[in-house]
Design a protein around this motif. Sequence first.
Motif, PDB file in Angstrom:
ATOM      1  N   GLY A 597      31.985  31.947 -26.303  1.00  0.00           N
ATOM      2  CA  GLY A 597      31.749  31.414 -24.934  1.00  0.00           C
ATOM      3  C   GLY A 597      32.463  29.785 -25.243  1.00  0.00           C
ATOM      4  N   ARG A 598      32.035  29.073 -24.005  1.00  0.00           N
ATOM      5  CA  ARG A 598      32.558  27.799 -23.958  1.00  0.00           C
ATOM      6  C   ARG A 598      31.995  26.832 -25.132  1.00  0.00           C
ATOM      7  NH1 ARG A 598      31.038  28.511 -18.794  1.00  0.00           N
ATOM      8  NH2 ARG A 598      29.489  27.009 -18.718  1.00  0.00           N
ATOM      9  N   TYR A 599      30.843  27.287 -25.574  1.00  0.00           N
ATOM     10  CA  TYR A 599      30.103  26.577 -26.727  1.00  0.00           C
ATOM     11  C   TYR A 599      29.736  27.677 -27.763  1.00  0.00           C
ATOM     12  CZ  TYR A 599      29.693  23.094 -23.347  1.00  0.00           C
ATOM     13  OH  TYR A 599      29.811  21.999 -22.407  1.00  0.00           O
ATOM     14  N   PRO A 600      30.655  27.744 -28.941  1.00  0.00           N
ATOM     15  CA  PRO A 600      30.779  28.746 -29.575  1.00  0.00           C
ATOM     16  C   PRO A 600      29.947  28.611 -31.022  1.00  0.00           C
ATOM     17  CG  PRO A 600      32.773  27.298 -30.037  1.00  0.00           C
ATOM     18  CD  PRO A 600      31.876  26.884 -28.822  1.00  0.00           C
ATOM     19  N   PHE A 601      28.662  29.044 -30.929  1.00  0.00           N
ATOM     20  CA  PHE A 601      27.699  28.761 -32.008  1.00  0.00           C
ATOM     21  C   PHE A 601      27.990  29.469 -33.247  1.00  0.00           C
ATOM     22  CE2 PHE A 601      25.330  29.778 -27.902  1.00  0.00           C
ATOM     23  CZ  PHE A 601      25.182  28.309 -27.609  1.00  0.00           C
ATOM     24  N   LEU A 743      30.381  11.079 -24.520  1.00  0.00           N
ATOM     25  CA  LEU A 743      30.330  11.531 -23.090  1.00  0.00           C
ATOM     26  C   LEU A 743      31.617  12.204 -23.087  1.00  0.00           C
ATOM     27  CD1 LEU A 743      29.047   8.211 -21.473  1.00  0.00           C
ATOM     28  CD2 LEU A 743      27.393  10.250 -22.046  1.00  0.00           C
ATOM     29  N   ILE A 744      31.557  13.632 -22.397  1.00  0.00           N
ATOM     30  CA  ILE A 744      32.874  14.214 -22.160  1.00  0.00           C
ATOM     31  C   ILE A 744      32.839  14.618 -20.576  1.00  0.00           C
ATOM     32  CG2 ILE A 744      34.172  16.200 -22.714  1.00  0.00           C
ATOM     33  CD1 ILE A 744      33.099  16.125 -25.379  1.00  0.00           C
ATOM     34  N   HIS A 745      33.900  14.570 -20.134  1.00  0.00           N
ATOM     35  CA  HIS A 745      33.971  14.871 -18.515  1.00  0.00           C
ATOM     36  C   HIS A 745      35.349  15.240 -18.198  1.00  0.00           C
ATOM     37  CE1 HIS A 745      30.528  14.052 -15.523  1.00  0.00           C
ATOM     38  NE2 HIS A 745      31.291  14.837 -14.959  1.00  0.00           N
ATOM     39  N   ASN A 780      38.149  20.457 -14.326  1.00  0.00           N
ATOM     40  CA  ASN A 780      37.190  20.621 -13.624  1.00  0.00           C
ATOM     41  C   ASN A 780      35.620  20.526 -14.254  1.00  0.00           C
ATOM     42  OD1 ASN A 780      34.956  20.983 -11.190  1.00  0.00           O
ATOM     43  ND2 ASN A 780      36.732  21.575 -10.098  1.00  0.00           N
ATOM     44  N   HIS A 781      34.747  21.176 -13.879  1.00  0.00           N
ATOM     45  CA  HIS A 781      33.516  21.336 -14.658  1.00  0.00           C
ATOM     46  C   HIS A 781      33.530  21.748 -16.033  1.00  0.00           C
ATOM     47  CE1 HIS A 781      29.145  20.342 -14.533  1.00  0.00           C
ATOM     48  NE2 HIS A 781      28.710  21.638 -14.541  1.00  0.00           N
ATOM     49  N   GLN A 782      34.461  22.821 -16.227  1.00  0.00           N
ATOM     50  CA  GLN A 782      34.552  23.293 -17.307  1.00  0.00           C
ATOM     51  C   GLN A 782      35.926  23.216 -18.034  1.00  0.00           C
ATOM     52  OE1 GLN A 782      33.797  27.517 -16.659  1.00  0.00           O
ATOM     53  NE2 GLN A 782      31.841  27.212 -15.680  1.00  0.00           N
ATOM     54  N   ILE A 783      35.872  23.250 -19.176  1.00  0.00           N
ATOM     55  CA  ILE A 783      37.439  23.021 -20.026  1.00  0.00           C
ATOM     56  C   ILE A 783      37.741  24.467 -20.061  1.00  0.00           C
ATOM     57  CG2 ILE A 783      38.518  22.106 -22.024  1.00  0.00           C
ATOM     58  CD1 ILE A 783      37.143  20.078 -20.032  1.00  0.00           C
ATOM     59  N   LEU A 784      38.897  25.007 -19.399  1.00  0.00           N
ATOM     60  CA  LEU A 784      39.300  26.503 -19.544  1.00  0.00           C
ATOM     61  C   LEU A 784      40.769  26.763 -19.991  1.00  0.00           C
ATOM     62  CD1 LEU A 784      38.389  27.001 -15.694  1.00  0.00           C
ATOM     63  CD2 LEU A 784      36.950  27.866 -17.782  1.00  0.00           C
ATOM     64  N   ALA A 785      41.710  25.962 -20.044  1.00  0.00           N
ATOM     65  CA  ALA A 785      42.782  26.166 -20.584  1.00  0.00           C
ATOM     66  C   ALA A 785      42.921  26.246 -22.028  1.00  0.00           C
ATOM     67  CB  ALA A 785      43.794  25.035 -20.235  1.00  0.00           C
ATOM     68  N   TRP A 793      36.927  21.924 -28.501  1.00  0.00           N
ATOM     69  CA  TRP A 793      36.042  22.261 -29.612  1.00  0.00           C
ATOM     70  C   TRP A 793      36.221  21.298 -30.997  1.00  0.00           C
ATOM     71  CZ3 TRP A 793      37.206  28.183 -29.400  1.00  0.00           C
ATOM     72  CH2 TRP A 793      36.411  28.716 -28.311  1.00  0.00           C
ATOM     73  N   ASP A 794      37.549  20.667 -30.793  1.00  0.00           N
ATOM     74  CA  ASP A 794      37.642  19.916 -32.234  1.00  0.00           C
ATOM     75  C   ASP A 794      37.197  18.845 -32.081  1.00  0.00           C
ATOM     76  OD1 ASP A 794      39.321  21.881 -33.369  1.00  0.00           O
ATOM     77  OD2 ASP A 794      41.385  20.827 -33.061  1.00  0.00           O
TER      78      ASP A 794
END
Length: 817
Positions: A597-601, A743-745, A780-785, A793-794
């Motif tokens: 997912g967006r946060y890949p454990f 901080l990431i936005h 926007n609120h999520q990093i999708l591209a 992730w890097d």
Amino acid sequence: MILRTAATLLVSTLAMQLHAAPLSEQQIQFLGPIPTYNSIKPNNTAHQSKIIQTLLPRLQSSSDALSVFGNDIEWQSLADINALTLPGMQALKFNFSTTRFVQGKLKISGVKKAHVFLNGALLSGNESYDLYAATGDHQIIVVTEQVNNWNDVSIDYTPSSEHDQITLHNNKKIALSAKQLFDAPTISALSISPNGRFYITTERHYSDLNGNTPVTDTLLKQQDGTTIYRLDGVTASNTAWRNDSKQLAYVQDQQLKALNLSTMTTEVIAEKLDGASGFEYFDDTTLIFSWSNSPSDSNSLVKHYQGLEDRWSYERTNTQIYLLDINSGLINALTEGKLSHHLEDHDAQRNTILVSRTLQDYKAPPHMLTELLEIDLADGKQTQLGSYRTFNKARYAKDGLYIVAGPDFAGGIGKALPDGMLANNYDGQLFWLDKTGKNPKPLSKNFNPAIGEVKVLSNDDAVLLVTDKDTKQLYLFDKSKSHFKQIDTGLDVVDKFDITHSNKADLLVAGTQASVPQQLKRISVSNNKTRLLWDSQKLAYKNSDIAKLEEFNFTNKSGVEIEGRVYLPHDLDKTKRYPALVYYYGGTSPVSRAFTGRYPFNLWAANGYVVYVLQPTGATGFGQKFSAQHVNAWGENTAQDIIDGTKAFTQTYSFVDPKRIGNLGASYGGFMTMLLATKTDMFSASIAHAGISNITSYWGQGWWGYLYSGEASKNSFPWNNPTLYSQHSPVFHADKIKTPLLLIHGDADTNVPPGESHNMYTALKILGKDVELIEYKGANHQILARDRRFQWWDTMLAYFDMHLKDQPQWWEYIYKK
């Protein structure tokens, strides 16, 4: 230096002389010559680079041989090649691993023209190539042309420092990579015919060649999996089955089409229905759908707000429900007015539809009001069935209606809470209304999972998609017995599902387990018989080394068990000390057990971190009392659970270094990261993505700030509860922060405006604290591209490597090179 004859890897350092590391002769593979169909060589064409890019995926995946124009070419050791020159192209391939981010120079001698790829990405250079690689397993492929003497070919790797070592290998198992997790094929949409004889899937994957554009393939299949039709440019979720399963409707190339499944022929029903969506068969000869109209902006100088909802860019878009006669093409409006109408369900036998519409009403949380209407299509008569502060969806049954809403529905009849506790209406419940919309009954007061989707069977039973702790499961609700029974899918997280129209229904289900990638299954509701139809593990993960997972729960200070799980790095050595990452929920939903997912454990574990994911107080899916503690708390209970859980985690896992723990969260989880930094210095580095620093500014400026706050801060406002809005806001305690904070936005975030991160960044900069701010342009609120996702992730791993592994090189490479 890698010499074919010496079979050695020469490694240099900046302060040391070159020294050799043993290299097996099998560690560099050779393929060639790669034949062409005629005498024209790729390097003699204008499309040489594209030709090589097209060949590259086969070179990456093939292990033994490659078939080219009917010729099977086997990979062999470079040491076995004894030739001066060979025609056409050749390829070299080797795998290497790193235990940290490395950088160095790759030098290829004896090749006049080489195309060098690292993990599928083309490296720039001529003989010498800059090599940068993160922790994990990597692949180098060299496509060569114009080699005069293969005995003179050699490859050198020169590390930039003594830390930048690489180890060549031919391991069958390799660690997960970011590309693998993002690019791997998935079932992004599905649909099954009412009679179960056919189903449709949309399979999606990404590649270097296509970049941010997904490659999709939508296939119509028979029950046995045989493909009978390809629906190019169509998504399975946007198809509609006629009730007899003999016709399928869909939009393709701006045309509304119908496919006859008996003759496999299509006809165009209508064209250029811009703004139309959600087509469904009302009966055999008509389609029902939603049609939206977006007015043009007549004033480019100002915008006069007409309510809080006007902050939404789509608020002035008007949506109504329409009926389309397939035979004539005539379209008839079923609803009208200034308020948009949303189709909840329809019933051709009754000749009625269920619609909802939202009124502007700020009197009580969540500061909106939803009306549920039934419309008789014979005379257009509208009957208001009710108006509700909490409402998610409504579905027809034979003898009444199913409603999904929060516990406060119909005067709070769904609440199962001690006196004085306010319900969390994100905790979905199931209700029943009679045909007139009266006599509401709660059906799930003693059912802990939070209910999301509902599909009604012909006998009035219902299949429910629910959040069950940190899983998403399917349950069968037996209406006659008022009983919930879990359907055994064998999955931790059901991504999507569809169902046939019969009492003995079959399910089409796609989903994952925490350590197992996506599968597609067909399941019988009556006997739970399961058939596997599609498995991404076999397609993309068969050689992957996936992290080991362990359950880890602890009892908090209130005597409540807080559930969690731990992902362990590969080749774990319990005599060593490992850095760890702690992650927790955003919003009020638990952290899903999805494979990725967006946060890949699993990726974090592959990068050498022990990963602890916990489900602190306030999450839905654990019962109403548990989720209700989210209301008017803003981290009060959650922070203590995270602190105590992390302590218990480090005490249990002795190989975790308590001085090298990082924490991170997003949205409400980003708020939690900031808040934790004001309460404890137990973390050595923290990341807040799209976090809330000031509850007041989020409430007033976020697109959904006032709606979300209607639950999270129910009945509390800056004027009647200033303590909550100020003292629970992390920026008001910025002077207490000692932990380095990233901080990431997204600079286009409408949910949590980027100013929330700027508040904290400004405060910490003025205070002289260790803080970084990274904004993603246009996000926007999520990093999708795809490209942004990899960089994001890097960024997170590089930041933690810098602070938890004392390895700043990756961060410096990204942001200071």
